[in-house]
Motif scaffolding. Sequence first.
Motif, PDB file in Angstrom:
ATOM      1  N   GLY A   1       9.212   4.248  13.241  1.00  0.00           N
ATOM      2  CA  GLY A   1       9.013   5.321  12.289  1.00  0.00           C
ATOM      3  C   GLY A   1       8.433   4.669  11.051  1.00  0.00           C
ATOM      4  O   GLY A   1       8.319   3.446  10.992  1.00  0.00           O
ATOM      5  N   CYS A   2       8.067   5.463  10.050  1.00  0.00           N
ATOM      6  CA  CYS A   2       7.456   4.890   8.858  1.00  0.00           C
ATOM      7  C   CYS A   2       7.735   5.798   7.667  1.00  0.00           C
ATOM      8  O   CYS A   2       7.621   7.018   7.781  1.00  0.00           O
ATOM      9  N   LEU A   3       8.090   5.195   6.539  1.00  0.00           N
ATOM     10  CA  LEU A   3       8.389   5.975   5.342  1.00  0.00           C
ATOM     11  C   LEU A   3       7.155   6.747   4.865  1.00  0.00           C
ATOM     12  O   LEU A   3       7.281   7.758   4.192  1.00  0.00           O
ATOM     13  N   SER A   4       5.974   6.289   5.251  1.00  0.00           N
ATOM     14  CA  SER A   4       4.730   6.963   4.853  1.00  0.00           C
ATOM     15  C   SER A   4       4.259   7.979   5.894  1.00  0.00           C
ATOM     16  O   SER A   4       3.241   8.641   5.698  1.00  0.00           O
TER      17      SER A   4
ATOM     18  N   GLN B   1       5.053  -6.770  12.489  1.00  0.00           N
ATOM     19  CA  GLN B   1       3.747  -6.278  12.942  1.00  0.00           C
ATOM     20  C   GLN B   1       3.415  -4.941  12.288  1.00  0.00           C
ATOM     21  O   GLN B   1       2.287  -4.695  11.861  1.00  0.00           O
ATOM     22  N   HIS B   2       4.430  -4.090  12.172  1.00  0.00           N
ATOM     23  CA  HIS B   2       4.245  -2.771  11.539  1.00  0.00           C
ATOM     24  C   HIS B   2       3.845  -2.927  10.062  1.00  0.00           C
ATOM     25  O   HIS B   2       2.896  -2.295   9.603  1.00  0.00           O
ATOM     26  N   GLU B   3       4.557  -3.794   9.352  1.00  0.00           N
ATOM     27  CA  GLU B   3       4.284  -3.955   7.912  1.00  0.00           C
ATOM     28  C   GLU B   3       2.949  -4.652   7.667  1.00  0.00           C
ATOM     29  O   GLU B   3       2.222  -4.294   6.748  1.00  0.00           O
ATOM     30  N   ILE B   4       2.620  -5.641   8.489  1.00  0.00           N
ATOM     31  CA  ILE B   4       1.346  -6.337   8.317  1.00  0.00           C
ATOM     32  C   ILE B   4       0.185  -5.384   8.640  1.00  0.00           C
ATOM     33  O   ILE B   4      -0.856  -5.419   7.984  1.00  0.00           O
ATOM     34  N   ASP B   5       0.379  -4.490   9.593  1.00  0.00           N
ATOM     35  CA  ASP B   5      -0.614  -3.445   9.876  1.00  0.00           C
ATOM     36  C   ASP B   5      -0.951  -2.659   8.604  1.00  0.00           C
ATOM     37  O   ASP B   5      -2.120  -2.353   8.347  1.00  0.00           O
ATOM     38  N   HIS B   6       0.088  -2.337   7.825  1.00  0.00           N
ATOM     39  CA  HIS B   6      -0.123  -1.572   6.584  1.00  0.00           C
ATOM     40  C   HIS B   6      -1.116  -2.280   5.655  1.00  0.00           C
ATOM     41  O   HIS B   6      -1.894  -1.630   4.966  1.00  0.00           O
ATOM     42  N   LEU B   7      -1.072  -3.607   5.647  1.00  0.00           N
ATOM     43  CA  LEU B   7      -1.962  -4.371   4.764  1.00  0.00           C
ATOM     44  C   LEU B   7      -3.409  -4.291   5.223  1.00  0.00           C
ATOM     45  O   LEU B   7      -4.332  -4.599   4.485  1.00  0.00           O
TER      46      LEU B   7
ATOM     47  N   PRO C   1       0.810  -1.225   0.000  1.00  0.00           N
ATOM     48  CA  PRO C   1       0.000   0.000   0.000  1.00  0.00           C
ATOM     49  C   PRO C   1       0.845   1.277   0.000  1.00  0.00           C
ATOM     50  O   PRO C   1       0.415   2.303  -0.509  1.00  0.00           O
ATOM     51  N   GLN C   2       2.060   1.186   0.546  1.00  0.00           N
ATOM     52  CA  GLN C   2       2.924   2.364   0.599  1.00  0.00           C
ATOM     53  C   GLN C   2       3.415   2.805  -0.778  1.00  0.00           C
ATOM     54  O   GLN C   2       3.849   3.936  -0.942  1.00  0.00           O
ATOM     55  N   ILE C   3       3.378   1.875  -1.752  1.00  0.00           N
ATOM     56  CA  ILE C   3       3.749   2.259  -3.109  1.00  0.00           C
ATOM     57  C   ILE C   3       2.486   2.275  -3.988  1.00  0.00           C
ATOM     58  O   ILE C   3       2.561   2.199  -5.207  1.00  0.00           O
TER      59      ILE C   3
HETATM   60 NI    NI Z   1       5.358   1.880   7.760  1.00  0.00          NI
END
Ligand code: NI
Length: 169
Positions: free
Chosen positions: A93-96, A135-141, A50-52
């Motif tokens: 932190g998060c790139l988004s 956990q952070h990346e799966i949250d994005h999904l 989703p970030q891209i």
């Molecule tokens: Ni992130």
Amino acid sequence: MSILKIYEYPDPVLRKRTKKITAFDENLAKLIEDMAETMYNAPGVGLAAPQIGQSIRLIVVDITMNIDDEKEYMVMVNPVIIAHEGSQLDEEGCLSVPELTANVKRYKGVTVSYQDLEGHTKELSTEERFSVVLQHEIDHLNGILFLDHLSSLKRNLYKKKVKKRLANT
Ligand code: NI
């Protein structure tokens, strides 16, 4: 390989429902390579589709052991947390979500079921920092940002800051 645009909060694509991946083809392999390159270019330690701007269930995570080693990453297609234990507090932190880092409470250990690039189902149990990244990346999904785990005070401060920045550009 090419570097992709990273979408930032409050872009609605970060909140969109994501689809399960069913085609394990060349397009997927190419997208994964581009995502890894985008992640390392940023630089970051994880990136979710989703970030891209792609609403599909795909993440790449850095697994390089030592700073001088050649970069190595792991791909997880359709990852799901199937077990968890304990809790920990660590800075994220998060790139988004630029210009923000904050402590987030997460599970200490997680077991993730996922598919690899060829579609084989696998399981991985991990703890501490890598567990946080997963956990952070799966949250994005699931349309969730680390921002959502913060107190409403901290979250609103950040929202105000972003509003101000957007108004000035
Ligand atoms: Ni992130």
